[in-house]
Design a protein around this motif. Structure first.
Motif, mmCIF file in Angstrom:
data_model
loop_
_atom_site.group_PDB
_atom_site.id
_atom_site.type_symbol
_atom_site.label_atom_id
_atom_site.label_comp_id
_atom_site.label_asym_id
_atom_site.label_seq_id
_atom_site.Cartn_x
_atom_site.Cartn_y
_atom_site.Cartn_z
ATOM 1 N N GLY A 112 0.832 -1.205 0.000
ATOM 2 C CA GLY A 112 0.000 0.000 0.000
ATOM 3 C C GLY A 112 0.860 1.246 0.000
ATOM 4 O O GLY A 112 0.674 2.151 -0.819
ATOM 5 N N THR A 113 1.818 1.274 0.942
ATOM 6 C CA THR A 113 2.720 2.428 1.048
ATOM 7 C C THR A 113 4.149 1.952 1.280
ATOM 8 O O THR A 113 4.380 0.927 1.929
ATOM 9 N N LEU A 114 5.091 2.705 0.724
ATOM 10 C CA LEU A 114 6.513 2.363 0.852
ATOM 11 C C LEU A 114 7.291 3.620 1.200
ATOM 12 O O LEU A 114 7.097 4.670 0.573
ATOM 13 N N LEU A 115 8.173 3.499 2.182
ATOM 14 C CA LEU A 115 9.064 4.590 2.577
ATOM 15 C C LEU A 115 10.482 4.246 2.145
ATOM 16 O O LEU A 115 10.989 3.171 2.464
ATOM 17 N N LEU A 116 11.118 5.164 1.413
ATOM 18 C CA LEU A 116 12.500 4.990 0.983
ATOM 19 C C LEU A 116 13.351 6.048 1.669
ATOM 20 O O LEU A 116 13.156 7.249 1.468
#
Length: 271
Positions: free
Chosen positions: A6-10
């Motif tokens: 759903g969501t990804l943090l890089l």
């Protein structure tokens, strides 16, 4: 598999982080699903921000995946700020060399799913290879971690984290060894009478073509070497020098990989 995200943090978007992000977007992830923390965003990132990517704003809710792509030197500053996402459903995937899974568990809390990956520089063109290994909490999420790293090329699942030192020394640092050998071939070609441009063109094409030949035929390098070596021919004459027992290529490469592995162990031990 990426469709489950759903969501990804890089965290960190340098060369390797950018290569991974580009692969994820090409695989179907939308810019609006991604948050990036990077103190010096590229023009490409700024353009993605106009398409919905969240730039330099820490997510308010735990992301499905947090990818740590910062340099090891600033790891201690970057990761503790994510502690609120630890110990839960967020998968932490690190591509930072030298930082052990236990260090992430100490910073993020017990029970945090953590996977370490070691990609190499050909990942920048989707032709890399990565070794990955995870902790017990990440067992169910290993297929997702593998899918994320496949955006940069091939993936090899390791048996244990100790093998990461050898992976770092072989495939992680290995491109530099190939580049150094290519440099030497170019210089040798010039010394043999070729122009700099001609020597470079021949050497680079030869190295690239040889790599493709090994990859596409699946034949053992030893057998391919035998096929190109005629008895008492020019290649045999060159190999007689290259394969000397003392200080030949096998001896030098063995020492090279051992030195890189030893340094990886030192880095993992900390200051």
């Amino acid at each position: 598999m990426l469709e489950t995200i759903g969501t990804l943090l890089l965290v960190g978007c340098g060369k390797m982080g950018s290569a991974l992000l580009r692969g994820w977007l090409e695989a179907g992830l939308k810019p609006s699903q991604v948050s990036v923390i990077d103190p010096h965003p590229s023009n490409w990132l700024l353009g993605l921000a106009e398409q919905g990517l969240v730039l330099n704003q820490p997510p308010q809710q735990a992301p499905d995946v947090a990818v740590i792509a910062t340099k090891p030197q600033i790891m201690q500053d970057a990761v503790p700020g994510l502690k609120g996402f630890g110990g839960g459903r967020t998968l932490f995937l690190s591509i930072a060399a030298g930082t052990m899974i236990s260090a992430f568990e100490d910073m993020l809390g017990a029970g945090t799913p953590v996977v370490r990956a070691m990609p190499n520089t050909p990942a920048a063109i989707g032709q890399g290879v990565s070794g990955i290994v995870g902790n017990a909490a990440a067992r169910a999420q290993m297929p997702l971690a593998e899918a994320l790293m496949r955006a940069a090329g091939q993936v090899v699942l390791l048996d244990n984290e100790e093998q990461m030192h050898a992976v770092t020394a072989l495939s992680g640092s290995g491109p530099a060894y190939v580049f150094a050998m290519t440099e030497a071939l170019i210089s040798a070609g010039q010394a043999a009478g070729l122009s700099a441009d001609m020597a470079r063109g021949l050497a680079v094409a030869m190295v690239a073509g040889s790599g493709q030949l090994m990859a596409q035929t699946g034949e053992e390098p030893r057998e391919l070497r035998r096929q190109v070596t005629s008895s008492n021919g020019t290649t045999a004459a060159g190999l007689a020098v290259l394969q000397q027992e003392q200080n030949g290529i096998a001896d030098l490469i063995q020492k090279t990989v051992e030195a890189a592995k030893a340094r990886s162990v030192e880095l993992a031990a900390g200051p």
